[in-house]
Design an enzyme around this catalytic site. Sequence first.
Site, PDB file in Angstrom:
ATOM      1  CG  ASP A   1     -20.855 -70.384  30.830  1.00 32.24           C
ATOM      2  OD1 ASP A   1     -20.461 -69.529  31.159  1.00 32.24           O
ATOM      3  OD2 ASP A   1     -21.927 -71.410  31.245  1.00 32.24           O
TER       4      ASP A   1
ATOM      5  CG  ASP B   1     -17.048 -73.034  33.739  1.00 35.59           C
ATOM      6  OD1 ASP B   1     -16.742 -72.503  34.657  1.00 35.59           O
ATOM      7  OD2 ASP B   1     -17.517 -72.746  32.515  1.00 35.59           O
TER       8      ASP B   1
END
Length: 570
Positions: free
Chosen positions: A311, A29
Amino acid sequence: VSRMAARNVIVRVLAAVEGLGACTVIATDKTGTLTRNELTLRRLWLPGVGTVELDDDGGWPKGATIAGRSAGWALARAAVLCSEASLGPGGGREGAVGDTVDIAFLAFARRLGIEPASLAASHREAHAIAYEPVRRFAASFRQDPEGLEVLVKGAAETIFAMCRTPGEEAVIAASKLAAGGLRVLAVAAGRVDDASATAFRDLRLLGLAGIIDPLRPEAADAVKRCHEAGIGVRMITGDHPLTALAIARELDLARTPDDVVTGSDLARLEGAALDAAVARGRVFARIEPLQKLAIVESLRRQGHLVAVTGDGVNDAPALKAADIGVAMGRGGTDVARDAADIVLADDHFASIVAGIEEGRVARDNVRKVIALVIATGAAEIMLFLLAVAAGLPPPLTAVQLLWLNLVTNGIQDVALAFEKGEPGVLARPPRPPAEAIFDRVMIEQVVLAGLWMGAIGFGAYALSLHLGFAHVAAQNALLWLLISFENAHCFNCRSERRSVLAVPLANNRFLVLGVIGAQAVHVAAMMTPGLNTLLGIAPLPLAEWLLLATLAATLVPALEVYKMRLRRRS
């Protein structure tokens, strides 16, 4: 595991220790991993006003026009009403709750004199649509004396489709903001009759917000170390392609627009065409959660061992599908952590690199322990085979053999596992995923050391019997010789290629203590009544001890010659 935990890498699945060291690609990410996830409004584009550069704290610049302030106030008001976040005590970011984008807008609004809590309380919310990556916008329907108002914010291209006439100027402005590395969000509002899907038509564009999320100071160096280690890094983000490319250029991940693959590109592809696009891409922008899963599966089909960071709840499928799932410990959800093999305690990309380094060290140490144990085992087997072939009595009793393997050797091979990493552990390419522990180098070293110890051990034993020593005395001397061989071979096994003299003893004090401990335990056993009788051992004269120690020490130069040839060969 303890060493990785000390570097903020929490291992949940033991196999991930070595697996992380073998990964060939990291799909990461952007937000919160490569960047700080501390969002601040940096630029606004307002209809009829143009681009406004905010100050470093995201506040209104001095000298702004009345029209600019009015338009900025309208944008901030809409963003506050279309928010699920709240600022911390005293109206600061410390202790704020909610999405970081919402918090950035609330902080901006407060600097304009808007009290987010008071504003929201005076406009009753009739209905809300939470932000989802697939939807790419959030909306709130607020009731006031004039009727029902809808306020929306989200990806620029999504909001543009809801507005009556966003205008070419707005589209160009969005591209310019994104090209500057800013995350671009559009805000719009309009009066509606009800909270239905038809409400998202003919809205009025209030403006664009360019949000900066600074790179973590260590991110660029960590990416560089990955490249030096032969590990590919792929950035996966929901941001605009131009924003993603600008960030990737700062990290030296990508250079040209051809390195960027968008979610809309992937949506049109499948099979071999999808794999080709994934192989080409270095940055993946406007990616939806299921597309992240498709990218991971494609990389694995191409033979990569893939580590993936995530996440959110939507990242769980990709974390599960990856060879190594890496969840965020601070900003991550429980679902993401449960699906992952490893959790980063600090959410830093640099911690992944530290984990890779420790994983490679762990595998190296496994190889060192195996090389020690197998070589000494091979020497014992050879010793017994030669004794049988020569018609000699057993070189060692069963109890002596157990003592050699479980007590003396057992102390040293455990200590060898504490060896620190060798220089350049991240400078070499990842091992092939299918590579066996027993490669050519290990087999050669095991055979050489095993033959050397077995042949000299048998020669010393046979010579003792030939010179008239009692069988028990010959076994006693042979057991001491084999212990000394294992003491010497511990230091050979500290590195497969480097000289014994090049590896500082301070790198593994446990091993030094282990060797001394093995000798001390054996000496104590020799002098302990009852135990020495059980083992059939007795103290040796100093001259005999020195002779046997000299014979054992010959193993070191023998392996040194081999390592020298190995370095030349490679």
